[in-house]
Design a protein around this motif. Structure first.
Motif, PDB file in Angstrom:
ATOM      1  N   THR A   1      68.333  48.003 108.708  1.00 26.49           N
ATOM      2  CA  THR A   1      68.293  49.460 108.540  1.00 26.49           C
ATOM      3  C   THR A   1      69.561  50.141 109.029  1.00 26.49           C
ATOM      4  O   THR A   1      69.772  51.312 108.742  1.00 26.49           O
ATOM      5  CB  THR A   1      67.095  50.041 109.306  1.00 26.49           C
ATOM      6  OG1 THR A   1      67.211  49.684 110.701  1.00 26.49           O
ATOM      7  CG2 THR A   1      65.788  49.478 108.767  1.00 26.49           C
ATOM      8  N   GLU A   2      70.417  49.430 109.748  1.00 30.60           N
ATOM      9  CA  GLU A   2      71.601  50.047 110.333  1.00 30.60           C
ATOM     10  C   GLU A   2      72.639  50.385 109.261  1.00 30.60           C
ATOM     11  O   GLU A   2      72.802  49.664 108.281  1.00 30.60           O
ATOM     12  CB  GLU A   2      72.223  49.129 111.378  1.00 30.60           C
ATOM     13  CG  GLU A   2      72.622  47.766 110.831  1.00 30.60           C
ATOM     14  CD  GLU A   2      73.152  46.853 111.911  1.00 30.60           C
ATOM     15  OE1 GLU A   2      73.639  47.373 112.926  1.00 30.60           O
ATOM     16  OE2 GLU A   2      73.081  45.624 111.744  1.00 30.60           O
ATOM     17  N   THR A   3      73.330  51.503 109.442  1.00 24.73           N
ATOM     18  CA  THR A   3      74.413  51.922 108.564  1.00 24.73           C
ATOM     19  C   THR A   3      75.740  51.562 109.217  1.00 24.73           C
ATOM     20  O   THR A   3      76.032  52.012 110.332  1.00 24.73           O
ATOM     21  CB  THR A   3      74.352  53.436 108.298  1.00 24.73           C
ATOM     22  OG1 THR A   3      73.079  53.750 107.705  1.00 24.73           O
ATOM     23  CG2 THR A   3      75.463  53.865 107.363  1.00 24.73           C
ATOM     24  N   LEU A   4      76.550  50.762 108.536  1.00 21.76           N
ATOM     25  CA  LEU A   4      77.793  50.249 109.105  1.00 21.76           C
ATOM     26  C   LEU A   4      79.006  50.972 108.539  1.00 21.76           C
ATOM     27  O   LEU A   4      78.964  51.547 107.449  1.00 21.76           O
ATOM     28  CB  LEU A   4      77.914  48.747 108.819  1.00 21.76           C
ATOM     29  CG  LEU A   4      76.785  47.859 109.350  1.00 21.76           C
ATOM     30  CD1 LEU A   4      77.012  46.417 108.930  1.00 21.76           C
ATOM     31  CD2 LEU A   4      76.684  47.957 110.865  1.00 21.76           C
ATOM     32  N   ARG A   5      80.100  50.918 109.308  1.00 15.11           N
ATOM     33  CA  ARG A   5      81.378  51.460 108.850  1.00 15.11           C
ATOM     34  C   ARG A   5      82.047  50.439 107.931  1.00 15.11           C
ATOM     35  O   ARG A   5      82.155  49.259 108.279  1.00 15.11           O
ATOM     36  CB  ARG A   5      82.297  51.733 110.046  1.00 15.11           C
ATOM     37  CG  ARG A   5      81.849  52.873 110.938  1.00 15.11           C
ATOM     38  CD  ARG A   5      82.510  52.780 112.308  1.00 15.11           C
ATOM     39  NE  ARG A   5      83.960  52.627 112.234  1.00 15.11           N
ATOM     40  CZ  ARG A   5      84.836  53.611 112.371  1.00 15.11           C
ATOM     41  NH1 ARG A   5      84.400  54.849 112.576  1.00 15.11           N
ATOM     42  NH2 ARG A   5      86.125  53.388 112.313  1.00 15.11           N
ATOM     43  N   ASN A   6      82.510  50.912 106.768  1.00 13.69           N
ATOM     44  CA  ASN A   6      83.176  49.991 105.849  1.00 13.69           C
ATOM     45  C   ASN A   6      84.162  50.735 104.964  1.00 13.69           C
ATOM     46  O   ASN A   6      83.833  51.751 104.359  1.00 13.69           O
ATOM     47  CB  ASN A   6      82.153  49.270 104.965  1.00 13.69           C
ATOM     48  CG  ASN A   6      82.825  48.279 104.024  1.00 13.69           C
ATOM     49  OD1 ASN A   6      83.725  47.550 104.430  1.00 13.69           O
ATOM     50  ND2 ASN A   6      82.414  48.267 102.767  1.00 13.69           N
ATOM     51  N   VAL A   7      85.386  50.222 104.925  1.00 19.14           N
ATOM     52  CA  VAL A   7      86.421  50.689 104.005  1.00 19.14           C
ATOM     53  C   VAL A   7      86.858  49.480 103.188  1.00 19.14           C
ATOM     54  O   VAL A   7      87.154  48.418 103.750  1.00 19.14           O
ATOM     55  CB  VAL A   7      87.619  51.283 104.762  1.00 19.14           C
ATOM     56  CG1 VAL A   7      88.739  51.642 103.792  1.00 19.14           C
ATOM     57  CG2 VAL A   7      87.192  52.516 105.543  1.00 19.14           C
TER      58      VAL A   7
ATOM     59  N   THR B   1      80.369  46.769  98.601  1.00 19.14           N
ATOM     60  CA  THR B   1      79.576  47.936  98.977  1.00 19.14           C
ATOM     61  C   THR B   1      78.437  47.502  99.895  1.00 19.14           C
ATOM     62  O   THR B   1      77.678  46.588  99.558  1.00 19.14           O
ATOM     63  CB  THR B   1      78.991  48.638  97.735  1.00 19.14           C
ATOM     64  OG1 THR B   1      80.063  49.006  96.868  1.00 19.14           O
ATOM     65  CG2 THR B   1      78.229  49.889  98.132  1.00 19.14           C
ATOM     66  N   LEU B   2      78.338  48.168 101.039  1.00 19.05           N
ATOM     67  CA  LEU B   2      77.251  47.899 101.978  1.00 19.05           C
ATOM     68  C   LEU B   2      76.170  48.961 101.816  1.00 19.05           C
ATOM     69  O   LEU B   2      76.472  50.134 101.612  1.00 19.05           O
ATOM     70  CB  LEU B   2      77.766  47.911 103.423  1.00 19.05           C
ATOM     71  CG  LEU B   2      78.845  46.897 103.786  1.00 19.05           C
ATOM     72  CD1 LEU B   2      79.209  47.034 105.262  1.00 19.05           C
ATOM     73  CD2 LEU B   2      78.397  45.481 103.489  1.00 19.05           C
ATOM     74  N   SER B   3      74.937  48.541 101.907  1.00 21.08           N
ATOM     75  CA  SER B   3      73.820  49.481 101.812  1.00 21.08           C
ATOM     76  C   SER B   3      72.763  49.103 102.832  1.00 21.08           C
ATOM     77  O   SER B   3      72.515  47.918 103.077  1.00 21.08           O
ATOM     78  CB  SER B   3      73.217  49.484 100.392  1.00 21.08           C
ATOM     79  OG  SER B   3      72.821  48.171 100.011  1.00 21.08           O
ATOM     80  N   ALA B   4      72.160  50.116 103.440  1.00 21.46           N
ATOM     81  CA  ALA B   4      71.103  49.884 104.422  1.00 21.46           C
ATOM     82  C   ALA B   4      69.796  49.568 103.716  1.00 21.46           C
ATOM     83  O   ALA B   4      69.502  50.106 102.646  1.00 21.46           O
ATOM     84  CB  ALA B   4      70.944  51.102 105.325  1.00 21.46           C
ATOM     85  N   GLY B   5      69.016  48.691 104.298  1.00 22.93           N
ATOM     86  CA  GLY B   5      67.734  48.310 103.717  1.00 22.93           C
ATOM     87  C   GLY B   5      66.604  48.507 104.701  1.00 22.93           C
ATOM     88  O   GLY B   5      66.658  49.359 105.588  1.00 22.93           O
ATOM     89  N   SER B   6      65.554  47.711 104.551  1.00 22.84           N
ATOM     90  CA  SER B   6      64.390  47.802 105.436  1.00 22.84           C
ATOM     91  C   SER B   6      63.627  46.495 105.384  1.00 22.84           C
ATOM     92  O   SER B   6      63.873  45.648 104.523  1.00 22.84           O
ATOM     93  CB  SER B   6      63.480  48.964 105.027  1.00 22.84           C
ATOM     94  OG  SER B   6      63.002  48.776 103.698  1.00 22.84           O
ATOM     95  N   THR B   7      62.699  46.341 106.321  1.00 25.61           N
ATOM     96  CA  THR B   7      61.811  45.178 106.362  1.00 25.61           C
ATOM     97  C   THR B   7      60.422  45.614 105.917  1.00 25.61           C
ATOM     98  O   THR B   7      59.887  46.593 106.437  1.00 25.61           O
ATOM     99  CB  THR B   7      61.762  44.582 107.773  1.00 25.61           C
ATOM    100  OG1 THR B   7      63.073  44.122 108.125  1.00 25.61           O
ATOM    101  CG2 THR B   7      60.793  43.412 107.837  1.00 25.61           C
TER     102      THR B   7
END
Length: 577
Positions: free
Chosen positions: A209-215, A528-534
């Motif tokens: 669920t965490e949102t990470l920094r990404n360039v 591309t990074l995207s937050a998810g869930s369990t």
């Protein structure tokens, strides 16, 4: 903690019977006689320790009583319970795409630990592990040994391929034994819509669920200008905050830098003007983010390979063969051919060979043909990697060109030649052979276009682990792949399709005295990074099962040890009387 057979509790009367026996056994009165007076001095040490004497006197009783008590416990079958995973067997679908490297520690490392924890809770139930990718792989199948499962989990590695998660789930469904199979999906994010129509199995998705920094560098291109080379780097901030970064372009010892500041979710085109005329460049974004796999990208300046000009005087079968390769085919009159256009030309005009444009010559307009008889013999060359000429019939040939390398002959007469600058000469007309009727004809045309329009020093762009047919030929038949001087693996000609390395980067493909460059780069979806869930979906119940561990084997071992101890105490008592 509990007992399975309380009905055997009546056996507790056995240790009670032993106790009663010792209470009511015949008692003896100590009587001193003259023969025993001699030993009284020897017995003082033992008499000085009454507790030790009492222990030795009653040790056999204690051992017997303990053995009987453990027998009673074993007969009522005591056990302990621990929670285990719901389901009778499990399938772990493991995402091994590049985005699993995001985070610190990475998502992949966290999932490995989570898989180990779940395997320990499986209670010896079968575990199957499947990795994602274009071709999903079964790592272990129905394994019940926890140590082997943990070893397989430790050996998993990211392969940088696109996950193709839906395809892998379909494959995992075919491995399910029945409705009691639980499929655990370990990924960074998975939309519920992917599983919404799947009702046959039970799914447990493990996401983050965490949102990470990404360039990331989304695109990197180069174009020739009058003053040199112009480069454009597309940089994307896949974060919700402003991030400063430095864009760096390098080629050998040349380096260019531009500092930028990317707003949240911003896409920025960063131009680099007046670059030196070099073919291989690498772009790097230097930034403090949580995902580094998409921070580099390489490109190679190579001529276009999507068009060909064909002399209209040639047979129509040649144009048809090139059209089957999905190329942009343009027909031109012999007098209107442009030897300086840069687009490959297919003709029989001898004079166009002097120009800079790559040429495929079919026949000759300046010589007469002569009859030949015999088999075609070829040398090792990329043109014949997929186009075999064993069954081709050729009735006539044209005289060869001086100074050209002969790579195929008929009865010792040159059949196919290659010029010093790479032009290809086929010394016959299409109507003088049955070659167009063979499947090798379009394969030869494809190999010829790859050789003419491509760069002899550049093998191409690949995605991680991509399987592709390439034109490679050497005397030894072996090619070695290196990265930054470090050996990666080898490719043997004829052993199957060429397989690109797993990790993105710039590689050198070396065979005999020839060296080519290849570029392996991530697909766009891996940038591309995207937050998810369990979450859970399907028919599985939320409750957990329990597994029992019986203490009976442990108790039997203790009883056997006590019996051995009793025998030793009894034996020593007999020998000291």
């Amino acid at each position: 903690m509990g007992a399975s057979n309380w009905g055997m509790i009546w056996t507790a009367v056995m240790p009670l019977a032993v106790i009663l026996y010792y209470f009511f056994r015949k008692k003896y009165k100590d009587q001193q006689v003259s023969s025993t007076l001699f030993w009284q001095e020897r017995m003082k040490e033992m008499q000085a320790s009454p507790y030790l004497k009492k222990l030795q006197h009653h040790l056999l009783f204690y051992l017997q009583l303990a053995a009987l008590l453990f027998c009673v416990l074993a007969l009522i079958e005591p056990f302990s319970e621990s929670e285990t995973l719901a389901g009778n067997d499990f399938i772990f679908v493991v995402d091994t795409s590049a985005t699993m490297l995001a985070g610190s520690p990475s998502h992949f490392v966290k999932h490995q630990q989570e898989m180990k924890n779940l395997a320990a809770q499986a209670g010896g139930k079968p575990v199957t592990i499947v990795t994602t990718g274009i071709s999903p792989k079964v790592i272990i199948r129905n394994e019940q040994d926890l140590q082997k499962v943990e070893k397989a989990i430790d050996q998993l590695a990211v392969n940088y391929e696109s996950a193709e998660i839906e395809q892998t789930i379909l494959f995992a469904d075919t491995l399910a034994v029945n409705d009691s199979t639980i499929i655990h999906i370990f990924t960074d994010s998975l939309e519920r819509s992917v599983l919404i129509n799947k009702t046959g199995q039970s799914y447990h998705v493990h996401g983050f669920t965490e949102t990470l920094r990404n360039v990331s560098i989304r695109q990197f291109g180069l174009s020739k200008t009058e003053s040199g080379t112009r480069g454009i780097v597309q940089v994307v901030n896949n974060s919700k905050e402003t991030i400063p970064a430095t864009i760096r372009l390098t080629s050998d010892s040349v380096e260019k830098r531009i500092d930028v500041e990317l707003a949240a979710s911003e896409e920025l085109l960063v131009p680099f003007e007046d670059l030196p005329n070099k073919q291989l460049w690498q772009a790097t974004v230097e930034v403090a983010d949580n995902y580094s796999a998409d921070n580099t990208m390489a490109t190679y300046v190579a001529p276009p390979v999507d068009a060909v000009v064909i002399d209209s005087a040639l047979h129509e079968l040649i144009a048809s063969g090139f059209r089957s390769l999905s190329l942009d085919v343009a027909l031109s009159d012999s007098s209107q051919l442009q030897p300086d256009s840069g687009i490959p030309i297919v003709t029989n005009q001898r004079d166009v060979l002097e120009g800079p444009t790559p040429i495929l010559l079919f026949g000759r307009n300046d010589e007469k043909s002569f009859e030949v008889v015999g088999q075609i013999e070829t040398k090792a060359h990329p043109l014949f990697t997929y186009a075999t000429l064993d069954e081709i019939y050729v009735s006539q040939l044209y005289p060869p060109l001086e100074g050209y390398e002969t790579i195929a002959t008929i009865d010792d007469h040159p059949f196919i030649q290659v010029s010093p600058k790479g032009d290809i000469v086929v010394l016959t007309d299409v109507q003088l052979t049955d070659w167009p009727l063979s499947p090798s004809f379009p394969l030869f045309l494809w190999s010829a276009m790859e050789s003419l329009a491509g760069d002899a020093e550049f093998l191409g762009y690949f995605q991680p682990n991509e399987h592709r047919s390439v034109s490679l030929a050497s005397k030894t038949g072996e090619w070695e792949i290196f990265r930054d001087g470090t050996y990666s693996h080898s490719y043997i000609e004829g052993s199957g399709p060429f397989v690109a390395p797993a990790e993105p980067g710039i590689y050198q493909v070396v065979g005999d005295d020839k060296e080519m460059t290849m570029i392996v780069q991530l697909s766009s979806q891996e940038k591309t990074l995207s937050a998810g869930s369990t979450y859970k979906m399907g028919q599985a119940e939320a409750m957990q099962d329990k597994v029992r561990f019986s203490f009976v084997p442990f108790l039997i071992g203790l009883i056997l040890l006590l019996v051995v101890g009793e025998w030793e105490v009894y034996r020593r008592g007999i020998t000291t009387r």
